[in-house]
Each structure stands twice: as C-alpha cells, then as structure tokens.
Design a protein around this motif. Structure first.
Motif, short mmCIF file in Angstrom:
data_model
loop_
_atom_site.label_atom_id
_atom_site.label_comp_id
_atom_site.label_asym_id
_atom_site.label_seq_id
_atom_site.Cartn_x
_atom_site.Cartn_y
_atom_site.Cartn_z
N GLN A 116 72.79 37.09 78.42
CA GLN A 116 71.50 37.10 79.32
C GLN A 116 71.62 37.91 80.55
N LEU A 117 71.25 39.21 81.61
CA LEU A 117 71.06 39.51 82.30
C LEU A 117 70.72 38.13 83.70
N ALA A 118 71.13 37.54 84.21
CA ALA A 118 71.19 36.44 84.41
C ALA A 118 70.13 37.11 86.27
N ASP A 119 70.59 37.66 86.62
CA ASP A 119 69.41 38.45 87.88
C ASP A 119 68.00 39.42 87.15
N GLY A 120 68.24 39.10 85.60
CA GLY A 120 67.29 39.76 85.63
C GLY A 120 67.53 41.81 85.73
N LEU A 121 66.39 41.94 85.41
CA LEU A 121 67.27 44.06 84.64
C LEU A 121 65.92 44.48 85.99
N GLU A 122 66.81 45.77 86.61
CA GLU A 122 66.45 45.74 88.38
C GLU A 122 64.98 47.82 87.32
N ILE A 123 64.38 48.10 87.74
CA ILE A 123 63.32 49.14 87.76
C ILE A 123 62.99 49.72 89.06
N PRO A 124 64.33 50.19 88.97
CA PRO A 124 64.37 51.45 90.74
C PRO A 124 63.20 51.61 90.57
N ALA A 125 62.86 52.26 92.29
CA ALA A 125 61.19 52.47 93.30
C ALA A 125 61.19 53.43 92.45
N GLY A 126 60.37 54.60 91.99
CA GLY A 126 59.37 55.34 90.86
C GLY A 126 60.87 56.10 89.49
N GLY A 127 61.33 55.24 89.32
CA GLY A 127 62.44 54.80 87.84
C GLY A 127 62.09 54.21 86.96
N GLU A 128 62.35 54.41 85.51
CA GLU A 128 62.69 53.75 84.84
C GLU A 128 63.48 53.02 83.96
N VAL A 129 63.74 52.31 83.12
CA VAL A 129 63.97 51.09 82.29
C VAL A 129 63.98 51.18 81.07
N THR A 130 64.78 51.68 79.90
CA THR A 130 64.06 51.49 78.17
C THR A 130 64.61 50.42 77.94
N LEU A 131 64.26 49.60 76.95
CA LEU A 131 64.48 48.19 76.59
C LEU A 131 65.16 48.78 75.40
N LYS A 132 66.09 48.91 75.00
CA LYS A 132 66.41 49.83 73.33
C LYS A 132 67.27 48.94 72.15
N PRO A 133 67.31 49.61 71.18
CA PRO A 133 68.30 48.72 70.36
C PRO A 133 70.15 49.48 70.55
N GLY A 134 70.71 48.39 70.93
CA GLY A 134 72.40 49.02 71.81
C GLY A 134 72.44 48.37 72.84
#
Ligand SMILES: [Cu+2]
Length: 183
Positions: A116-134
C-alpha cells in the motif's frame, strides 16, 4: 459476385430517384462513414473519462476474476492539468470490502511484491501517472462478488486537493493483455 449486384444497382438507379447517387464511390463513402460512426461510438464508451478539479481520470478498467477470487485490480491514467501537484490518497469500489492504492516493486531478493502507498500516489503538476499491470494499481480486496467481463462497476477516488469523484471501471476479459490504453 460483382455483376449481379451492379446490374441490380443500375436497375435501382432508374427505378429509384435516389438511386443515381449510389455510385460505387458513394457506397464506399457510406460504408466508411458507417464504420467511422461505429468506431467513434464504441471508442467513446471504451475510453471513458472522469474529472475531479484539475485531475482527469482516463479510462478506468479492471479484469474479470475467477469464481471465489478475493482480490481484483483497477487501472487508469491520471492527468494533472493544474499547476500544483496532487495526490491520490484513497479509493473505494462497490465490489470490495476494502480498497487500497498499491504499488508493485521488485524487492531485494528479486521477488515481485506489492504494498500500500501509505502517502498516496503523487500526480505532478502538468504531469500524468498511469496505473497499470505490474505497476501502480487500485487493489480491491474482500470481493463481495466476482468481477465479470462487460459488467462495469463503480468506485470513488479521493485526491488530496481535487476531492472525491465517482468513477466507473470497464471490465476486460480475464488475464487479457491490455497495454494500449495510454491516451
Ligand atoms: Cu495490490
């Protein structure tokens, strides 16, 4: 194959006032247009999006689970259109008794583990994060029912700044490859 059809089309062109527009090119045009329309319709259903403030949630999806499975995973891309970073801090799912934001990583022994990500998942300003298998994923635990292909389910995502938003996960076939969702 071709000739009876064309003969029929020619007959039509005399018999029917609209027939004269139905040249081969016209027919091809209609066919292409129809295909484009079908594609646009299915594509918009498939690549669905949700918004919470500056955060765009692109195409949440999951995979069907076998009967009796205890867990399922959720994936999507988060785009941050704002000028400050935000964090995905928690999630819920209709199908699950408990839901967490997880990351996958290789430990010192070279074994794939997730936590578990205790502090959550950061999405940078103007950026993106993809949750995907692996990689990063939403972990649905204590499943109340199996996740079935073609039966979407609802959940919520809570961001530190953008707040809480309801999303809907499309459900893919069990164990299918699904690498082409970066849109
Ligand atoms: Cu997990």
């Amino acid at each position: 194959m071709h000739h009876p059809f064309r003969a029929f089309a020619r007959t039509l062109s005399f018999a029917h006032p609209l027939g004269r527009f139905r040249s081969f090119e016209e027919r091809l045009g209609i066919a292409v247009f129809t295909l484009a329309l079908i594609f646009a319709t299915t594509h918009s259903l498939w690549a669905h999006e949700f918004k919470a403030g500056d955060i765009e949630i692109v195409h949440p999806w999951s995979r069907a689970t076998p009967e009796g499975a205890a867990v399922a995973a959720g994936y999507f891309t988060l785009k941050n259109h704002g000028s400050t970073a935000d964090r995905l801090v928690s999630a819920t799912g209709d199908i699950a008794g408990m839901t967490q934001v997880h990351e996958m990583a290789v430990d010192a022994q070279g074994v794939m583990t997730m936590k578990q990500l205790a502090d959550g998942l950061e999405i940078p300003a103007g950026g993106e994060v993809t949750l995907k298998p692996g990689s990063f994923h939403i972990m649905f635990m204590d499943l109340k029912q199996p996740v079935k292909q073609g039966q979407p389910f609802k959940g919520t995502l809570t961001f530190e700044k953008a707040g809480t938003v309801e999303v809907e996960y499309a459900v893919d076939a069990m164990g299918g490859e699904h690498d082409d969702h970066g849109e």
